[in-house]
Structures are given as structure tokens and as C-alpha cells.
Design a protein around this motif. Sequence first.
Motif, PDB file in Angstrom:
ATOM      1  N   MET A   1       0.843  -1.202   0.000  1.00 12.27           N
ATOM      2  CA  MET A   1       0.000   0.000   0.000  1.00 12.27           C
ATOM      3  C   MET A   1       0.876   1.249   0.000  1.00 12.27           C
ATOM      4  SD  MET A   1      -2.984   0.925   2.667  1.00 12.27           S
ATOM      5  CE  MET A   1      -1.965   1.976   3.664  1.00 12.27           C
ATOM      6  N   SER A   2       0.908   1.906  -1.154  1.00 14.10           N
ATOM      7  CA  SER A   2       1.824   3.038  -1.241  1.00 14.10           C
ATOM      8  C   SER A   2       1.090   4.364  -1.433  1.00 14.10           C
ATOM      9  CB  SER A   2       2.803   2.825  -2.393  1.00 14.10           C
ATOM     10  OG  SER A   2       2.088   2.579  -3.580  1.00 14.10           O
ATOM     11  N   VAL A   3      -0.175   4.278  -1.863  1.00 14.11           N
ATOM     12  CA  VAL A   3      -0.930   5.511  -2.100  1.00 14.11           C
ATOM     13  C   VAL A   3      -1.868   5.718  -0.922  1.00 14.11           C
ATOM     14  CG1 VAL A   3      -2.521   6.660  -3.673  1.00 14.11           C
ATOM     15  CG2 VAL A   3      -0.826   5.095  -4.588  1.00 14.11           C
ATOM     16  N   ASP A   4      -1.506   6.645  -0.009  1.00  7.63           N
ATOM     17  CA  ASP A   4      -2.330   6.737   1.202  1.00  7.63           C
ATOM     18  C   ASP A   4      -2.977   8.106   1.430  1.00  7.63           C
ATOM     19  OD1 ASP A   4      -0.051   8.026   1.823  1.00  7.63           O
ATOM     20  OD2 ASP A   4       0.592   6.682   3.428  1.00  7.63           O
ATOM     21  N   ASN A   5      -2.887   9.005   0.434  1.00 12.11           N
ATOM     22  CA  ASN A   5      -3.716  10.212   0.523  1.00 12.11           C
ATOM     23  C   ASN A   5      -4.074  10.720  -0.866  1.00 12.11           C
ATOM     24  OD1 ASN A   5      -1.680  12.074  -0.424  1.00 12.11           O
ATOM     25  ND2 ASN A   5      -0.719  11.916   1.600  1.00 12.11           N
ATOM     26  N   LEU A   6      -5.012  11.684  -0.903  1.00 14.30           N
ATOM     27  CA  LEU A   6      -5.568  12.120  -2.187  1.00 14.30           C
ATOM     28  C   LEU A   6      -4.509  12.772  -3.074  1.00 14.30           C
ATOM     29  CD1 LEU A   6      -8.308  12.048  -3.644  1.00 14.30           C
ATOM     30  CD2 LEU A   6      -8.778  14.328  -2.757  1.00 14.30           C
ATOM     31  N   LEU A   9      -2.633  10.055  -4.764  1.00  6.49           N
ATOM     32  CA  LEU A   9      -3.468   9.463  -5.810  1.00  6.49           C
ATOM     33  C   LEU A   9      -3.496  10.375  -7.040  1.00  6.49           C
ATOM     34  CD1 LEU A   9      -5.353   7.097  -6.618  1.00  6.49           C
ATOM     35  CD2 LEU A   9      -7.258   8.404  -5.674  1.00  6.49           C
ATOM     36  N   GLU A  12      -0.226   9.903  -8.871  1.00  3.60           N
ATOM     37  CA  GLU A  12      -0.238   8.612  -9.556  1.00  3.60           C
ATOM     38  C   GLU A  12      -1.043   8.678 -10.853  1.00  3.60           C
ATOM     39  OE1 GLU A  12       1.107   5.337  -9.044  1.00  3.60           O
ATOM     40  OE2 GLU A  12       2.424   6.769  -8.001  1.00  3.60           O
ATOM     41  N   GLU A  13      -2.246   9.253 -10.733  1.00  8.42           N
ATOM     42  CA  GLU A  13      -3.146   9.306 -11.892  1.00  8.42           C
ATOM     43  C   GLU A  13      -2.611  10.264 -12.954  1.00  8.42           C
ATOM     44  OE1 GLU A  13      -5.796   7.452 -12.435  1.00  8.42           O
ATOM     45  OE2 GLU A  13      -6.569   6.783 -10.515  1.00  8.42           O
ATOM     46  N   ASP A  16      -0.013   8.440 -14.846  1.00  6.56           N
ATOM     47  CA  ASP A  16      -0.706   7.520 -15.740  1.00  6.56           C
ATOM     48  C   ASP A  16      -1.118   8.258 -17.024  1.00  6.56           C
ATOM     49  OD1 ASP A  16      -2.108   4.735 -15.560  1.00  6.56           O
ATOM     50  OD2 ASP A  16      -3.681   6.073 -16.285  1.00  6.56           O
ATOM     51  N   GLY A 115     -10.217   9.866 -17.398  1.00  5.63           N
ATOM     52  CA  GLY A 115      -8.994  10.110 -16.634  1.00  5.63           C
ATOM     53  C   GLY A 115      -8.873  11.568 -16.200  1.00  5.63           C
ATOM     54  N   SER A 118     -11.432  12.640 -13.505  1.00  2.44           N
ATOM     55  CA  SER A 118     -11.048  12.240 -12.142  1.00  2.44           C
ATOM     56  C   SER A 118      -9.994  13.167 -11.563  1.00  2.44           C
ATOM     57  CB  SER A 118     -10.502  10.804 -12.123  1.00  2.44           C
ATOM     58  OG  SER A 118     -11.462   9.899 -12.591  1.00  2.44           O
ATOM     59  N   SER A 121     -11.223  16.612 -10.610  1.00  5.17           N
ATOM     60  CA  SER A 121     -11.960  16.750  -9.346  1.00  5.17           C
ATOM     61  C   SER A 121     -11.066  16.530  -8.126  1.00  5.17           C
ATOM     62  CB  SER A 121     -13.221  15.887  -9.305  1.00  5.17           C
ATOM     63  OG  SER A 121     -13.007  14.640  -9.835  1.00  5.17           O
ATOM     64  N   TYR A 122     -10.019  15.701  -8.247  1.00  6.22           N
ATOM     65  CA  TYR A 122      -9.074  15.582  -7.106  1.00  6.22           C
ATOM     66  C   TYR A 122      -8.385  16.932  -6.878  1.00  6.22           C
ATOM     67  CZ  TYR A 122      -9.281  10.505  -8.141  1.00  6.22           C
ATOM     68  OH  TYR A 122      -9.687   9.229  -8.408  1.00  6.22           O
ATOM     69  N   ARG A 125     -10.661  19.369  -5.178  1.00  2.15           N
ATOM     70  CA  ARG A 125     -10.797  19.028  -3.765  1.00  2.15           C
ATOM     71  C   ARG A 125      -9.588  19.448  -2.955  1.00  2.15           C
ATOM     72  NH1 ARG A 125     -15.389  18.993  -1.489  1.00  2.15           N
ATOM     73  NH2 ARG A 125     -16.860  17.512  -2.340  1.00  2.15           N
TER      74      ARG A 125
ATOM     75  N   GLN B  94      -4.343  -3.170  -4.968  1.00  2.39           N
ATOM     76  CA  GLN B  94      -3.120  -3.496  -4.231  1.00  2.39           C
ATOM     77  C   GLN B  94      -2.493  -2.247  -3.607  1.00  2.39           C
ATOM     78  OE1 GLN B  94      -2.301  -6.718  -3.947  1.00  2.39           O
ATOM     79  NE2 GLN B  94      -4.024  -7.181  -5.327  1.00  2.39           N
ATOM     80  N   GLU B  95      -2.588  -1.122  -4.338  1.00  2.00           N
ATOM     81  CA  GLU B  95      -1.848   0.067  -3.919  1.00  2.00           C
ATOM     82  C   GLU B  95      -2.560   0.906  -2.865  1.00  2.00           C
ATOM     83  OE1 GLU B  95      -0.978   2.193  -7.513  1.00  2.00           O
ATOM     84  OE2 GLU B  95       0.654   0.846  -8.055  1.00  2.00           O
ATOM     85  N   LEU B 100      -9.609   5.734   0.161  1.00  2.00           N
ATOM     86  CA  LEU B 100      -8.804   6.059  -1.007  1.00  2.00           C
ATOM     87  C   LEU B 100      -8.925   4.967  -2.073  1.00  2.00           C
ATOM     88  CD1 LEU B 100      -7.180   8.618  -1.358  1.00  2.00           C
ATOM     89  CD2 LEU B 100      -5.127   7.238  -1.081  1.00  2.00           C
ATOM     90  N   ARG B 111     -13.161   4.727 -16.240  1.00  4.70           N
ATOM     91  CA  ARG B 111     -12.420   4.497 -17.491  1.00  4.70           C
ATOM     92  C   ARG B 111     -13.084   3.349 -18.260  1.00  4.70           C
ATOM     93  NH1 ARG B 111      -8.480   6.971 -14.400  1.00  4.70           N
ATOM     94  NH2 ARG B 111      -6.499   7.517 -15.342  1.00  4.70           N
TER      95      ARG B 111
END
Lengths: 164, 168
Positions: A1-6, A9, A12-13, A16, A115, A118, A121-122, A125, B94-95, B100, B111
Motif C-alpha cells: 500500500m503506497s498511495v495513502d492520501n488524495l 493518488l 499517480e493518476e 498515468d 482520466g 477524475s 476533481s481531485y 478538492r 493493491q496500492e 482512497l 475508465r
Amino acid sequence: MSVDNLEKLLIEELKDLYSAETQITKALPKLVKASSSTELRNAFEHHLKETEGHVRRLDQIFEILGQSPKGKTCDGMKGVLSEGAESMHEAQKGNVRDEAMISAAQRVEHYEMAGYGSVRSYAERLGQTTIAQLLQETLDEEKAADKKLTEVARKLNTHARHAA
Amino acid sequence: MKLLIEKIQNLRTLYIDQARLLLSAEQQIVDGLEKMADAVTDEQLQQAFRSHRQESKVHITRIERILNHTAGDADEKKCKAVSSLIGEGNELIQECDGTLRDVALIAAAQRIEHYEMAAYGALRNFAQMLGLKGDAEALDQTLHEEGDADDLLTGISDRLNHAAMLLP
């Protein structure tokens, strides 16, 4: 678990999407080349220029965030593009290939619309107004590109009917 | 050198080819949504995934019917695009954890919804061009349901994004 806050995220996105856009800049020239209709070729050429602008906007966003855009491959876009390439090669050159490419490109557009929706909106926020605004601009261009492709598809079909 | 096989020579074969891809996409989505529903914590989201799973089963029936009368069979063609989109969702499971993960899976599901919206939009247009009125109507109905599912997810994400922002 590496993504632990908005914010993580969001980053990350965004990575991507950066990978997705980079893949698209490489795919679009192939679509330009394979187009039979001049209007479709122009639409793809125009969107290639726009896509290069989207990459620059993402660069700008990563600069604001103090992060590197690299280090992620968007497997989703890879899959969508390879399916599109397959369909393009299987379809006979001319009207049918043009229609196949339009439908493949619209899948790509829609991936991006989801994509960008999303991440926009993050960013909102998180109070990242400038970033949200930049993402909204790209989102609007993706939507417009999708509409344009629908128009071209309809015109192609009308021409094909008159030719038949 | 790769041999070029141009199997798709007219709009009708393109239509059938894309319907087969969508059949495979929907089948994968039915499995994928079950996994996603199990992985999320928000009840409304879980419910949304479950009810869309049921809807997707109806979408499968619609495409099978279309394929049966246009192609004479309802064979699917592996949709690699949706495989990779579902793969992305699995990676996110997984992540991330908790709220979240819910937020991330909404993005992944949207998507997929958008992929389907593009695919059904194209397929419906092909049906119209081919004069297949009944097919076009059925596909349009599915298209609207995909759009509604996407809107519902946007509504849930507005609430969950706010909760995610409050995470320590």
C-alpha cells in the motif's frame, strides 16, 4: 500500500495520463498516415498538435507539484491502442478502415475524458485551482475531439452511400 | 514481416467484429465488477457496482441477440483493451486502502464505463448506417445505461473525494 492520501493518488493518476498522452503522440502519426479521407487526416493531425499541448500542460502541472512526470506506464492506454492498431490493420484500406480508426480513436478519447475528469476533481478538492483549470482545458479539448470524430464518421458514411 | 490480413472488408463485418469485442468486454466486466464490489468499503459504491453488474448481464444478452441474427452465432473476440483496464483496477486495489481505494476504483470503473460508451456509441452508429433499426435501439438503450452508471459514480465520488481529503 503506497498511495495513502488524495495528493498521492492525484500524482499517480497524473503520471498515468502522462504516459497515456505520450503513447498517443506516437500513435496518432500512424493514424494520419492510414487515413483515406482528407477530413479525417486533418482531424488526426489537429489532435496530434493538441495532444502535444496536453503533454506540455502536464509538464507544467508536475512543475507546480514539484514532481517528476516519469516512471509509470499506462497499461490501460497500451491495451486500448494495441486493440485499435489491430482493428486498423484488419480493416480494408478506405472507408471501412477510416471508420475502424474513428471508433478506435473515440475509445482513446473516452479513456482520457474519464482520466482527466477524475484528476480535475481531485485537484479541485485539494484546492489546487490552477492545476484544476489546466486539466479542465485539456478535458474540454478531448470532448471536442470526440465530437469532431463523430461528425467525420457521419460524413464518411453519407459519402459512402452516395458513392454506392 | 507481419502478414497483413484484411479480414474486415465492409461496414457489416466491422460491425460484427466490434460486437464480438464488446461481448468479451462485458463478460470480463461482469467478473471484474464482482471483484471491485468486494474490494470497496462504501456501501453505496458497493451497491452501485453490484447493480451495474446485473445490468451488464442484460447488456450481454442484448449483444448475443444481435450477434445471433447478424452473424449466426454469438462468439466473442477477446477484448484486450478491457483486460488491461481491469488490470489497472486490480493494481489500484493493491496500492490503496479504505476510502482512497474506493476513490481510486471509481476512477478505474469510470475508465471502463467510458470505454464502453465510446464502443457502444460507435456500434450504434454502425447499426444506424446499416439500417438495423432494432439493433440501433437496443444499443442505444445500453449506451444510456452506461452513461447513467457513469453519472452515478461521479455523484458518489464527489462525496468520497471529500472524505478522502480529510484523511490524515
